[in-house]
Design an enzyme around this catalytic site. Structure first.
Site, PDB file in Angstrom:
ATOM      1  N   THR A  22       0.823  -1.209   0.000  1.00 36.47           N
ATOM      2  CA  THR A  22       0.000   0.000   0.000  1.00 36.47           C
ATOM      3  C   THR A  22       0.855   1.256   0.000  1.00 36.47           C
ATOM      4  O   THR A  22       1.984   1.258   0.497  1.00 36.47           O
ATOM      5  CB  THR A  22      -0.926   0.043   1.242  1.00 36.47           C
ATOM      6  OG1 THR A  22      -0.114   0.039   2.428  1.00 36.47           O
ATOM      7  CG2 THR A  22      -1.875  -1.133   1.251  1.00 36.47           C
ATOM      8  N   ASN A  54       1.278   4.579   1.726  1.00 32.16           N
ATOM      9  CA  ASN A  54       0.927   5.230   2.990  1.00 32.16           C
ATOM     10  C   ASN A  54       0.977   6.740   2.745  1.00 32.16           C
ATOM     11  O   ASN A  54       2.050   7.300   2.525  1.00 32.16           O
ATOM     12  CB  ASN A  54       1.922   4.813   4.073  1.00 32.16           C
ATOM     13  CG  ASN A  54       1.500   5.250   5.454  1.00 32.16           C
ATOM     14  OD1 ASN A  54       0.842   6.269   5.613  1.00 32.16           O
ATOM     15  ND2 ASN A  54       1.890   4.484   6.455  1.00 32.16           N
ATOM     16  N   GLU A  74      -4.193   4.647   3.632  1.00 30.71           N
ATOM     17  CA  GLU A  74      -3.400   3.781   2.772  1.00 30.71           C
ATOM     18  C   GLU A  74      -4.195   3.382   1.543  1.00 30.71           C
ATOM     19  O   GLU A  74      -5.421   3.239   1.600  1.00 30.71           O
ATOM     20  CB  GLU A  74      -2.951   2.526   3.531  1.00 30.71           C
ATOM     21  CG  GLU A  74      -2.087   2.822   4.746  1.00 30.71           C
ATOM     22  CD  GLU A  74      -1.689   1.554   5.484  1.00 30.71           C
ATOM     23  OE1 GLU A  74      -0.955   0.733   4.901  1.00 30.71           O
ATOM     24  OE2 GLU A  74      -2.138   1.381   6.629  1.00 30.71           O
TER      25      GLU A  74
END
Length: 322
Positions: free
Chosen positions: A214, A216, A262
């Site tokens: 992901t 962030n 995220e």
């Protein structure tokens, strides 16, 4: 479109113009109505249209510590206004000194001396000047003075719909809906999916370990962040919108304490986004924040979230232009 930061940025040879003033946070469908009226009036008169707004939000100066969550940064608002046909945006630094300007002096300095307003377009509840003492009646009266010489058009900028149970569309309503995770209702008021922006920073990298890397996103200060949970939407990177599964929360599965945003770009591999400014666009909430009895249970739910996100984004199509 021209963008000015403060009165000194306005060109000395700026001619007459049509002006509308307000915070216009989010440029929602009600805002779009009144800005559209200003643009239409400008085109009718053959004059440019200027939107005047403020930074920071006036409430933060008048009542420190009360800065509301912002639906869009000023750069994004300017983009949205440009799409509506606005010719220039003036962002006035809202200081304690500026807040003390009497209504008449505000009009003289901003509308008359600098913007040379021919017409001012506002909603019925517009207030201005020290302690918000000025209203549309006073604005109209001031405009009739021979040395000021502008007219005032007042339009009802309010729309209503199913969102918020029929409440008038407003920035406050959108903030409430976003805060509750009601992204479909927020979309109705905004006329487009809600989005936040920020820079991709390094996180705990657990997503990568689990097979779902992901981005962030360290969001901009005061951003209106949706309620904790998992969402379907898009990750915007350098002009490209990628279908994504989005997560907001503290990651209680791993005893997290810091709230994060995220984004997992679906079916994309090898993305290196660290340090890039990105947007996270929220289409629909899938579920709230949860913890699971096992890692396998978490992975099973994550796979379901990704598939549902893929389906919802595909069914919706690309986000609306604005």
């Amino acid at each position: 479109m021209q963008r000015w930061r403060g009165l000194a940025d306005i060109p000395d040879d700026w001619g007459r113009s049509v002006v509308t003033i307000g915070s216009y946070d989010g440029v929602h469908r009600g805002h779009q109505l009144i800005i559209g009226e200003a643009v239409a009036r400008g085109r009718e008169l053959g004059l440019p249209t200027v939107v005047v707004t403020f930074d920071p939000h006036p409430s933060e100066v008048v009542r420190p510590g009360t800065h509301p969550p912002l639906l869009a940064p000023h750069r994004r608002r300017a983009e949205l206004m440009a799409e509506l046909g606005v010719d220039a945006v003036l962002v006035l630094p809202f200081t304690a000194e500026f807040a003390k300007l009497p209504p008449e002096e505000f009009v003289a300095r901003v509308l008359v001396e600098k913007l040379r307003a021919r017409t001012v377009v506002e909603g019925p509840n517009f207030r201005f000047g020290h302690r918000a003492a000025g209203d549309v009646a006073l604005l109209t009266e001031l405009g009739e003075r021979p040395d000021f010489g502008f007219d005032v058009l007042v339009f009802d900028l309010y729309q209503r719909g199913e969102a918020g149970g029929g409440d008038a569309f407003s920035s406050s309503l959108v903030r409430q809906l976003v805060g509750d995770g009601e992204m479909t209702a927020a979309l109705e008021v905004l006329g487009r999916p809600h989005r936040v922006e920020g820079v991709v920073v390094r996180g705990a990298q657990r997503g990568r370990e689990l097979g779902y890397p992901t981005a962030n996103v360290e969001t901009l200060p005061h951003s209106a962040i949706p309620a904790d949970g998992v969402y379907a939407g898009w990750l915007g990177v350098e002009g490209e919108l990628m279908p994504a599964a989005l997560s907001v929360g503290t990651n209680p599965q791993f005893n997290g304490v810091e709230r994060t945003v995220e984004a997992y770009a679906i079916d994309r591999v090898g993305l290196d986004l660290y340090g890039l400014h990105v947007s996270v666009v929220f289409l629909a909430r899938l579920r709230g924040q949860e913890t699971f009895d096992s890692l396998d249970g978490l992975l099973e739910r994550m796979a379901e979230d990704v598939q549902r996100s893929r389906e919802l984004v595909a069914a919706h199509g690309a986000p609306l232009p604005r």
